[in-house]
Every structure is written in structure tokens, then in C-alpha cells.
Write an enzyme that holds these catalytic residues in place. Sequence first.
Site, PDB file in Angstrom:
ATOM      1  N   ASN A  13       0.744  -1.163   0.150  1.00  0.00           N
ATOM      2  CA  ASN A  13      -0.083  -0.171   0.082  1.00  0.00           C
ATOM      3  C   ASN A  13       0.905   1.293   0.076  1.00  0.00           C
ATOM      4  OD1 ASN A  13      -2.354   2.017   1.937  1.00  0.00           O
ATOM      5  ND2 ASN A  13      -2.670   1.051  -0.200  1.00  0.00           N
ATOM      6  N   LEU A  14       1.693   1.304  -0.856  1.00  0.00           N
ATOM      7  CA  LEU A  14       2.820   2.296  -1.057  1.00  0.00           C
ATOM      8  C   LEU A  14       2.337   3.635  -1.139  1.00  0.00           C
ATOM      9  CD1 LEU A  14       5.253   0.031  -3.197  1.00  0.00           C
ATOM     10  CD2 LEU A  14       4.992   0.183  -0.681  1.00  0.00           C
ATOM     11  N   HIS A  15       3.095   4.660  -0.419  1.00  0.00           N
ATOM     12  CA  HIS A  15       2.901   6.194  -0.771  1.00  0.00           C
ATOM     13  C   HIS A  15       4.102   6.777  -0.865  1.00  0.00           C
ATOM     14  CE1 HIS A  15       4.113   6.066   3.533  1.00  0.00           C
ATOM     15  NE2 HIS A  15       3.066   5.151   3.873  1.00  0.00           N
ATOM     16  N   GLY A  24       6.012   8.127   1.296  1.00  0.00           N
ATOM     17  CA  GLY A  24       7.165   7.768   2.063  1.00  0.00           C
ATOM     18  C   GLY A  24       7.933   6.666   1.916  1.00  0.00           C
ATOM     19  N   HIS A  25       7.176   5.496   1.282  1.00  0.00           N
ATOM     20  CA  HIS A  25       7.976   4.377   0.907  1.00  0.00           C
ATOM     21  C   HIS A  25       8.993   4.820  -0.319  1.00  0.00           C
ATOM     22  CE1 HIS A  25       4.172   2.369   2.471  1.00  0.00           C
ATOM     23  NE2 HIS A  25       5.183   1.802   3.247  1.00  0.00           N
ATOM     24  N   GLN A  35       2.979  -9.086  13.456  1.00  0.00           N
ATOM     25  CA  GLN A  35       3.211  -8.083  14.318  1.00  0.00           C
ATOM     26  C   GLN A  35       1.822  -7.215  14.241  1.00  0.00           C
ATOM     27  OE1 GLN A  35       5.673  -6.365  10.923  1.00  0.00           O
ATOM     28  NE2 GLN A  35       4.454  -4.428  11.236  1.00  0.00           N
ATOM     29  N   ASP A  92       8.202   5.667  12.068  1.00  0.00           N
ATOM     30  CA  ASP A  92       7.752   4.735  13.233  1.00  0.00           C
ATOM     31  C   ASP A  92       9.344   4.532  13.915  1.00  0.00           C
ATOM     32  OD1 ASP A  92       7.451   2.790  14.984  1.00  0.00           O
ATOM     33  OD2 ASP A  92       6.604   1.430  13.376  1.00  0.00           O
ATOM     34  N   SER A 111       0.953   7.520   5.661  1.00  0.00           N
ATOM     35  CA  SER A 111       0.782   6.568   6.433  1.00  0.00           C
ATOM     36  C   SER A 111      -0.305   5.786   5.761  1.00  0.00           C
ATOM     37  CB  SER A 111       0.508   6.623   7.822  1.00  0.00           C
ATOM     38  OG  SER A 111      -0.170   5.454   8.207  1.00  0.00           O
TER      39      SER A 111
HETATM   40  O1  PAF Z   1       7.238  -0.631   8.809  1.00  0.00           O
HETATM   41  C1  PAF Z   1       6.592  -1.570   8.074  1.00  0.00           C
HETATM   42  O2  PAF Z   1       6.074  -1.338   7.180  1.00  0.00           O
HETATM   43  C2  PAF Z   1       6.897  -3.015   8.812  1.00  0.00           C
HETATM   44  O3  PAF Z   1       6.712  -2.801  10.212  1.00  0.00           O
HETATM   45  C3  PAF Z   1       8.022  -3.729   8.334  1.00  0.00           C
HETATM   46  C4  PAF Z   1       9.298  -3.157   8.676  1.00  0.00           C
HETATM   47  C5  PAF Z   1       8.059  -3.755   6.781  1.00  0.00           C
HETATM   48  C6  PAF Z   1       8.150  -5.181   9.081  1.00  0.00           C
HETATM   49  O4  PAF Z   1       6.858  -5.789   8.571  1.00  0.00           O
END
Ligand code: PAF
Length: 285
Positions: A34-36, A38-39, A63, A154, A189
Site C-alpha cells: 500500500n505504497l505512498h 514515504g515508501h 506483528q 516509526d 501512512s
Molecule cells: O514498517 C513496516 O512497514 C513494517 O513494520 C516492516 C518493517 C516492513 C516489517 O513488517
Amino acid sequence: MPMQVVETTTELRTRVADWRRSGDRIAFVPTMGNLHSGHLQLVSRAQLQAERCIASIFVNPLQFGQGEDFDGYPRTLDEDAKQLREIGVDLLFCPAVAAIYPSDMAVHTRVEVPGLSTILCGGSRPGHFAGVATVVCKLFNMVQPDIAAFGEKDFQQLIVIRRMVDDLGIPVEIMGVETQREGDGLAFSSRNAYLDADERRRAPALYRTLRVAAQRIRSGETDFDSIEKDALDELRKAGFEPEYCSVRSSVDLSTTRPGSKDLVILAAGRLGRARLIDNLRVTLP
Ligand code: PAF
């Protein structure tokens, strides 16, 4: 050469081995998709550090806690792959859950980073950082990159990963990349997608509140308890259900001692369905 999309560790390792034989350095950007912007900034920064850039997309069940948004987490693989191809990523690794957790996840080996994992976001998300550390450690073993990029949005995750890499002697350089923001200050985000129009209008209050707190610290205030309390009040007024606002050392997230100069103010809170986090570093002269 067009971006290759692989789902198995065998295909990933074959390609990485070819590049290593040619002497190429490898940069890695792990994501949950779900890239934005920031990525994409993480990728651009990573690409400057190495001849090859690998991104991964894996929504990591380990997680997410009970009742969290694992099932509803936005999954947009085709659109993500298109964006990564356009900016010249060399390989996209998107494993299935069974490739990462082939056996029962409940008894899978975990990487714990004690202390750092239970404070701040770890307080309300038990097990979250063990889930992050475990998957990042596994992905590092699979990809074997020279360098990996993580967003500073984060901030706690970044510190947890740095500590894990130091403690376990993992030979990967960790690069923190500054938070990308919308014009009104809201940090990009994937979870911003959960905000309705009214919540979206209120959301920049999180960053605004951090900036007010930072300004007070820069102008010499030392009563951090009062700064934190006022920040929580501001967030409540803006419609948030705040979880915490805390001034910490930006080196190790310890509570600050008199004279600490490298600080970070971190905050988290719920706005409607979205749990938003943000932080702001303050370096005192
Ligand atoms: O920041 C994230 O998107 C996730 O916590 C990561 C680092 C890809 C681990 O699943």
C-alpha cells in the site's frame, strides 16, 4: 532490465547470488505494501547507496495483535508493483505467509528486543515489536542486503531494529529516512486511508501538537511532564483519543535526564478507526 517479481526464497537467492558475483552492493526496503510517497522516498534513498535495490511486500501477521487490522490492512499489490517498477527497483519479493512462516506461527522462533519492545507503542501493542524484529531478521537472512532503509515515522521501530542488528551482529547497515508529509503536515501512512473527511481535516493536529511541544523545549522549558500533559489535552481537543506523548532520548528512547540534548517527542493516538503515530526530533545546542 525490468523489475523481477519473485515469491520464493530460492528465486530471490538465485538473483541475489548473480548480483553478488558481479560485485554489486544490495540495498533493501522492506514494506507491507500500500505504497505512498514515504515508501517511494525510502526506495530513492536506498538506490543511492547500492547498485541494486530490492523491495519486499509482506503484510506480517506476527506483528498484528488480536483485534488489530491484519485482515483489513490495505493490499494493493498490482498498483504497488507498478510504482516500484516505474522508479527502477530491481526486484520485488512478495512471499506468501507460508513462505515466511512454514510451521505453526504460534511456536515459531521469535526475536525479542527487551526493554525497547514494551515501552510507548509496545505498551498498547504487546508482541508487536517481537513480530517486527522477527520478520525483519528473517527478511535480512533471506535477502542478505548490505544496507536497509526504514522510515523515521516509526521511530521506535527504527531503534528496535538498530538494537537487534547490533545485538545479533547482523551485517546490515540500517539507514533511517526522514518522514514524508502531506502539505498540511500529516505524515504519510497507509493507515491514513481509514480517516473519513472530517477526521482527515483533524489529523494534522498530531504534527502541530508535536511542533508546539518542540518549540517549548527549544525555548528552554524543562518541565517535560507539563509539556506532555498539554500535548495530550491538545490532541483530545482535536478529537483524538491519545495513547501517549513522551519526550525521550533520540538515541535509545530512555526517559530524558537533565542535560539531555538529543531528544525526540513521540505521540500516538486514535482518530476514528485509525491509530496514528508521529514524532519530532529536537536537538538542543
Ligand atoms: O514498517 C513496516 O512497514 C513494517 O513494520 C516492516 C518493517 C516492513 C516489517 O513488517
